[in-house]
Scaffold this motif. Structure first.
Motif, short mmCIF file in Angstrom:
data_model
loop_
_atom_site.label_atom_id
_atom_site.label_comp_id
_atom_site.label_asym_id
_atom_site.label_seq_id
_atom_site.Cartn_x
_atom_site.Cartn_y
_atom_site.Cartn_z
N HIS A 80 14.02 -26.14 50.95
CA HIS A 80 14.90 -26.27 52.05
C HIS A 80 15.35 -27.74 52.04
O HIS A 80 16.49 -27.76 52.46
CB HIS A 80 13.88 -25.97 53.41
CG HIS A 80 14.84 -26.15 54.49
ND1 HIS A 80 15.77 -25.19 55.12
CD2 HIS A 80 14.54 -27.35 55.36
CE1 HIS A 80 16.11 -25.84 56.09
NE2 HIS A 80 15.45 -26.80 56.48
N GLU A 84 19.45 -28.70 51.76
CA GLU A 84 20.17 -29.39 52.88
C GLU A 84 20.77 -30.78 52.33
O GLU A 84 22.09 -31.05 52.51
CB GLU A 84 19.25 -29.85 54.03
CG GLU A 84 18.95 -28.77 54.91
CD GLU A 84 18.00 -29.25 55.99
OE1 GLU A 84 17.91 -28.69 57.04
OE2 GLU A 84 17.47 -30.21 55.94
N HIS A 118 14.16 -22.78 59.20
CA HIS A 118 13.45 -23.47 60.25
C HIS A 118 12.29 -22.60 60.92
O HIS A 118 11.10 -23.11 61.24
CB HIS A 118 14.37 -24.15 61.33
CG HIS A 118 15.30 -25.37 60.47
ND1 HIS A 118 16.50 -25.77 61.25
CD2 HIS A 118 15.19 -25.89 59.45
CE1 HIS A 118 17.07 -26.56 60.44
NE2 HIS A 118 16.26 -26.92 59.37
N HIS A 162 12.20 -32.96 63.76
CA HIS A 162 13.19 -32.72 62.78
C HIS A 162 13.90 -31.39 62.83
O HIS A 162 15.19 -31.35 62.82
CB HIS A 162 12.34 -32.65 61.57
CG HIS A 162 13.09 -32.41 60.10
ND1 HIS A 162 12.59 -32.40 58.90
CD2 HIS A 162 14.50 -32.28 59.87
CE1 HIS A 162 13.58 -32.33 57.76
NE2 HIS A 162 14.50 -32.05 58.56
N GLU A 166 18.31 -31.03 64.13
CA GLU A 166 19.03 -30.13 63.08
C GLU A 166 19.71 -29.22 63.87
O GLU A 166 20.95 -28.66 64.17
CB GLU A 166 18.46 -29.63 61.77
CG GLU A 166 18.18 -30.88 60.84
CD GLU A 166 17.49 -30.60 59.76
OE1 GLU A 166 17.02 -29.47 59.49
OE2 GLU A 166 17.35 -31.56 58.87
FE LIG Z 1 16.21 -28.34 58.02
#
Ligand SMILES: [Fe+2]
Ligand SMILES: [Fe+2]
Length: 175
Positions: A80, A84, A118, A162, A166
């Motif tokens: 992941h 990103e 997520h 986090h 996002e």
């Molecule tokens: Fe993320």
């Protein structure tokens, strides 16, 4: 309002303040603070959980299940972070800096994909949270297991911030 609620609200306000900061700086912050912290936290977790499973697994079989969850979590999370950094962030930076950018349409769908990931990461943390009874080591746990549970708590806290930054700040701003 309890102390914990007051803290949560203060945290939330601090995160929401990133709404006002240039997107480039927000991405730098995500990289320098959260991606770094996640990678560091995962390396620590992997080391601790391997040792704890080996040394204490016969007393606490749940450590073996926890090790498997950590394994899965770290594998998915590394993919992941890399996605990103390799696709999403460069596209957002290019757009912000007015550089040629031809994935305007495509970036909207990945955003949902990142949100799904997520949710998956948060789901894995919830499973680990359950297996560890809320990151609370058993009475008779040794120092190693206590360090492991503390490392979970630190990483879970970082990850929740986090993900919020996002989903609720970065993605809202680039849509
Ligand atoms: Fe993320
Ligand atoms: Fe991230």
């Amino acid at each position: 309002m309890s102390m914990a609620d007051a803290h949560r609200e203060a945290d939330r306000a601090a995160l929401d303040a990133w709404m006002e900061v240039p997107v480039v700086d927000l991405i730098r912050h995500l990289m320098e603070h959260y991606h770094w912290e996640t990678r560091h936290g995962m390396a620590e977790l992997e080391n601790l959980v391997e040792e704890a499973a080996l040394m204490e697994g016969h007393h606490f079989p749940e450590l073996l299940a926890i090790r498997d969850e950590v394994d899965l979590f770290c594998r998915e999370m590394r993919d992941h972070l890399r996605m990103e950094e390799a696709t999403l962030f460069p596209a957002i930076l290019a757009k912000e800096q007015g550089r040629a950018f031809q994935m305007d349409k495509e970036i909207m769908e990945p955003l949902e994909l990142f949100e799904d990931e997520h949710n998956a990461a948060a789901g894995l943390l919830v499973r680990i949270h359950k297996l560890t009874e809320g990151f609370q080591p058993p009475e008779s746990a040794q120092a190693l297991q206590r360090r492991l549970y503390h490392a979970f708590e630190v990483l879970a806290d970082s990850l929740m911030q986090h993900i919020y930054l996002e989903n609720e700040v970065l993605f809202k701003r680039v849509l």
